[in-house]
Design an enzyme around this catalytic site. Structure first.
Site, PDB file in Angstrom:
ATOM      1  N   HIS A   6      -9.904   1.650   0.619  1.00  0.00           N
ATOM      2  CA  HIS A   6      -8.452   1.497   0.528  1.00  0.00           C
ATOM      3  C   HIS A   6      -8.071   1.149  -0.911  1.00  0.00           C
ATOM      4  CE1 HIS A   6      -4.407   0.779   1.351  1.00  0.00           C
ATOM      5  NE2 HIS A   6      -4.486   0.001   2.409  1.00  0.00           N
ATOM      6  N   CYS A  47       0.803  -1.221   0.000  1.00  0.00           N
ATOM      7  CA  CYS A  47       0.000   0.000   0.000  1.00  0.00           C
ATOM      8  C   CYS A  47       0.833   1.267   0.000  1.00  0.00           C
ATOM      9  CB  CYS A  47      -0.928  -0.009   1.210  1.00  0.00           C
ATOM     10  SG  CYS A  47      -1.787  -1.563   1.412  1.00  0.00           S
ATOM     11  N   HIS A  54      -3.301   7.406   7.382  1.00  0.00           N
ATOM     12  CA  HIS A  54      -3.544   6.226   6.561  1.00  0.00           C
ATOM     13  C   HIS A  54      -4.874   5.586   6.962  1.00  0.00           C
ATOM     14  CE1 HIS A  54      -2.900   2.631   4.290  1.00  0.00           C
ATOM     15  NE2 HIS A  54      -2.810   1.871   5.357  1.00  0.00           N
TER      16      HIS A  54
END
Length: 552
Positions: free
Chosen positions: A458, A282, A422
């Site tokens: 996400h 990520c 995040h």
């Protein structure tokens, strides 16, 4: 993914209280690009305005990573190597071995020093996105400000037998006018998103066909990564192989690799500079942005397209994350499924899309009259070295990365007051990240925190770049978007730090103050940080700044 890769866009400005007059918003020149009018918001839709002190620095954290790119280590090695050669020559001369040295033509006595080079500064001059809530940076950010959720039931395939049936899926996407039909039929969606976002970043940066012809394409590169790559293309090839290898798509291998998107975009543009991809889960986008900036700083390129793209909302992608027990199962209420820091969260929501930035050397940008959105400053990398997916219990990797980045940038902790974290909506990751941030910035009463993933889910390898665009848009508009679905914060989470919806009002903050002057505008300097806690093994930090004409 519950992890702790720290990446951050520190969009900071010089913390000076000196005021500089500017003719335009960021000074460089009045660009031909259309976005000039979008610099400041014209309306305040149901927002709570928080007045900020003009001498404070505001910080925005979002999924991205970065590095300061001060190449001290390699510089030291070069110096050490040259010094050792000189010492050997002098020592030999003093011991009467001059003839032995002179007989070695490779060892010239007169060693030429590399002339000192002027520091090269990196700026952002273009942005492109493909997201569940918009394929234009301005539409995308306006929807974020309004608290619009892009999470809904999956329509791309039948997932009725899956425990999770929701995602941040891109419902409508057309490549007409951007990608030739023959390629668009063969490519994986992650490549389509990447190519379209890359070309839109060029368009947003004012790179017309005529200007493209004038560029030195040997000094223009592409560095756009992907965490998952062409999963759909590869999965289709496996299904075809069940029948016969003769049924397999001849493009299945090249179009499944993560680097092929950057390669295809470079081929389309004719850009011959640095071209590759980085895949660090990520944190992919942040690593790509960081390395792209480094190529410019080291003089290897003048212009770089960088960012990330992913399209893993397919049966094998969804099934894989379900097997990890990482996804939310709030299928009856998709828009409320992604809820960072809320005590009722039950996992993250998958998203898809791409984000691309056009980075450019400052003088190169000024010479062509580009609109400068922000300046890249730097950051830091660290690693938890703890677990594949779980964050370190004490958040040591995150804390180390933040502190190193702040030290390298010269920004004080007390000057940071806005963080786009995040925060993926996982039970363990959100809280550990929050605690680490509180450790670093908790003494600042002005601190505010939000997460873009509450609305788009996400985006995996694309998360850092998409949220970097959100960060830059926060600078340009002056508004930070809310956290949606934050109704019952975790125990120990101080709600005043978190931007949320209160009494049906979007709760945001104004991140800088523009003061009108007779000869233009005075920009009160603030800084933004873009932080990504993405993968336990990768933590990084990106820093940007916006400056006035006098500073450029």
């Amino acid at each position: 993914m519950a992890s702790s890769t720290v990446s951050s866009w520190l969009i900071g400005s010089c913390m000076s209280v000196v005021e500089h007059e500017i003719d335009g918003f960021f000074g460089i020149s009045k660009s031909k690009c259309k976005r000039a009018a979008a610099v400041a918001p014209t309306r305040r839709r149901r927002r709570v305005f928080l007045d900020t002190k003009s001498d404070n620095v505001l910080t925005h954290f979002s999924s991205s990573n970065s590095s300061l790119f001060v190449d001290n280590y390699s510089s030291f090695l070069f110096c050490g190597s040259e010094m050792s050669r000189r010492t050997k020559l002098i020592s030999s001369a003093h011991t009467g071995e001059v003839m032995a040295i002179a007989s070695q033509p490779a060892m010239e006595v007169s060693l030429k020093k590399k002339p000192p080079t002027k520091e090269r500064r990196v700026v952002v001059t273009g942005m492109g996105v493909a997201t569940p809530i918009g394929h234009d940076p301005h539409e995308f950010y306006e929807n974020l400000l309004q608290g619009v959720s892009g999470i809904s039931e999956i329509e791309a395939f039948d997932c009725s037998q899956y425990p999770t049936r929701i995602a941040g899926e891109i419902k409508s996407f057309s490549t007409d006018g951007w990608i030739v039909p023959k390629l668009s039929k063969r490519m994986d969606k992650f490549m389509l998103y990447m190519l379209m976002a890359g070309k839109k970043a060029l368009s947003d940066g004012g790179i017309t066909d005529d200007m493209m012809d004038e560029l030195d394409k040997r000094r223009c590169g592409v560095l756009i990564g992907s965490a998952m790559g062409g999963m759909k293309v590869f999965n289709d090839a496996i299904e075809a192989l069940r029948v016969s290898y003769r049924k397999m798509n001849p493009f299945c291998v090249p179009f499944a690799t993560t680097n092929m998107g950057s390669a295809m975009l470079a081929m389309d543009l004719g850009w011959m500079g640095p071209n590759y991809s980085i895949s660090t889960a990520c944190a992919t986008s942040n690593f790509c942005i960081l390395n792209a900036a480094n190529h410019i700083i080291r003089g290897e390129a003048d212009m770089m397209l960088c960012g990330g793209s992913d399209a893993a909302i397919i049966p094998i992608g969804l099934g894989g994350f379900v097997a990890c027990r990482a996804l939310s199962q709030r299928n009856t209420d998709p828009a409320r499924a992604s809820r960072p820091w809320d005590s009722n969260r039950d996992g993250f929501v998958m998203g898809e899309g791409a984000g691309v930035l056009l980075l450019e050397e400052l003088e190169h940008a000024k010479q062509r009259g580009a609109t400068i959105y922000a300046e890249f400053l730097g950051g830091s990398f660290t690693c938890d070295a703890y677990h594949m997916t779980e964050p370190h219990p004490k958040g040591t990797g995150v804390i180390l990365c933040v502190e190193k980045a702040l030290a390298q940038s010269g920004v004080s902790k007390k000057d940071v007051n806005y963080i786009n974290a995040h925060a993926t909506s996982t039970p363990a990751g959100d809280l550990k990240e929050y605690q680490a941030l509180l450790h670093c910035f908790g003494q600042n009463p002005e601190l505010r925190v939000n997460s873009t993933k509450s609305m788009i889910g996400h985006l995996l390898g694309a998360a850092g770049a998409v949220e970097a665009v959100a960060t830059i848009q926060a600078i340009r508009t002056g508004w930070a978007h809310p956290n949606i679905n934050l109704e019952t914060p975790d125990e120990g989470v101080v709600r005043i730090f978190l931007l949320c919806i209160v009494n049906n009002f979007l709760f945001m903050i104004r991140i800088y103050l523009l003061v009108p002057k007779r000869n233009g505008w005075i920009l009160r300097w603030h800084c933004l940080i873009h932080l990504d806690l993405v993968a336990t093994t990768h933590q990084s930090y990106l820093l940007l700044t916006s400056r006035s004409l006098g500073q450029y």
